[in-house]
Design a protein around this motif. Structure first.
Motif, short mmCIF file in Angstrom:
data_model
loop_
_atom_site.label_atom_id
_atom_site.label_comp_id
_atom_site.label_asym_id
_atom_site.label_seq_id
_atom_site.Cartn_x
_atom_site.Cartn_y
_atom_site.Cartn_z
N THR A 174 0.90 -1.09 -0.02
CA THR A 174 0.08 0.09 0.17
C THR A 174 0.75 1.38 0.09
OG1 THR A 174 -1.80 -1.19 1.34
CG2 THR A 174 -1.86 1.32 1.45
N SER A 228 -4.05 6.83 -0.50
CA SER A 228 -3.28 5.73 -0.57
C SER A 228 -3.96 4.67 -1.81
CB SER A 228 -3.02 4.99 0.52
OG SER A 228 -4.34 4.32 0.94
N THR A 278 3.07 -0.92 4.21
CA THR A 278 2.52 0.23 3.99
C THR A 278 3.47 1.39 3.58
OG1 THR A 278 0.42 0.20 4.85
CG2 THR A 278 0.92 2.58 4.25
#
Length: 299
Positions: A174, A228, A278
């Motif tokens: 992500t 995102s 992430t």
């Protein structure tokens, strides 16, 4: 080229390397007026479009049925044009080749599959034959074995196995876009976003830890989600040059109260990236109009 020919407001670009907020904005524009949509396979499902013309690259038959199903959806006439491809990527080569052979033998296959569920089932059975399924399963065996081995070694109250767990072959992370995060910040969360931006601009050698009240985090989380997108990318080394920090969040207790701790750690090229994590993109690699393009990822 299309924008020069038709005007910038008549052409919409939608793909998976855009922030969630931009994609949602573009998706909303699809139903306001007649547009030309340039899109990847993300538009196959979940869009109640009524297109007059579809021009699409060759893909597995099930994907083609989904795409062609957006043509003349509410009646009337429409046209679907299939274009051959040199490479099957991102699809499995064998599936695309069988689909191509089926359509060349009987060009009406796709149209009949759109009109009748039984015809669609029969056509798909002709593509996904037992021998092809066995071949695909054989290719997937190593990943299945690694996944089962990982799950079997999980123990309650113990650390997970050291190797990375991947649900499917590929590289999935992500990515958070700092420019989009700034754009989404409103008066209620502007100061909170500013803290994050300052932390990534002046991180120190080991990065920074930020602590937020739970109510502050509740304001931030929707903004971070909007800024995102999840990216499947098999060139980890290339992608690592585009990110600046890893980002992780956890709830902790501090001074007898529950707070949220955000950890920003510099990404070092020799360490590479980890799946299912992430990361914060570096500034300037994301185009606010085009998203993250392959040119930027490979330059």
């Amino acid at each position: 080229l299309l924008r020069r020919m038709l005007g910038p407001d008549r052409v919409i670009l939608i793909h998976g390397r855009m922030s969630n907020a931009l994609r949602e904005e573009r998706e909303g524009e699809l139903f306001t007026s007649s547009r030309v949509v340039v899109a990847t396979q993300v538009i196959e499902a979940g869009f109640d479009l009524d297109a007059g013309l579809l021009v699409t690259e060759l893909a597995p038959l099930d994907s083609l049925i989904q795409r062609a199903g957006r043509v003349a959806r509410r009646g009337g006439r429409g046209l679907a044009v299939l274009v051959d491809v040199e490479k099957a990527t991102p699809y499995i080569k064998e599936v695309v080749e069988v689909t191509k052979s089926l359509l060349l033998d009987d060009p009406s296959t796709l149209e009949r599959a759109l009109r009748d569920v039984k015809e669609a089932r029969e056509a798909l059975d002709n593509v996904y034959t037992l021998s092809l399924i066995e071949e695909l399963v054989t290719k997937a065996d190593p990943l299945i074995i690694r996944t089962v081995s990982y799950l079997r070694r999980l123990r309650l109250f113990s650390l997970p196995p050291e190797e990375e767990f991947m649900l499917r072959e590929g590289f999935y992370v992500t990515l958070v876009v700092p420019e989009v995060l700034e754009k989404l910040a409103d008066s209620g969360a502007g100061a909170l976003v500013k803290r994050i931006i300052e932390a990534i601009e002046h991180p120190g050698e080991r990065g920074k830890d930020l602590v937020f009240e739970v109510r502050e985090w509740e304001k931030l989380v929707s903004l971070i989600e909007g800024a995102s997108f999840t990216l499947g990318f098999d060139k980890a080394e290339t992608l690592s040059r585009l990110v600046k920090f890893s980002l992780s969040v956890s709830y902790i207790r501090e001074n007898n109260r529950r707070v949220v701790k955000m950890r920003l750690r510099p990404v070092r090229p020799r360490e590479g990236l980890k799946p299912l994590r992430t990361y914060m993109l570096s500034r300037g690699v994301y185009d606010m109009e085009l998203g993250l393009t392959l040119r930027e990822a490979e330059s």
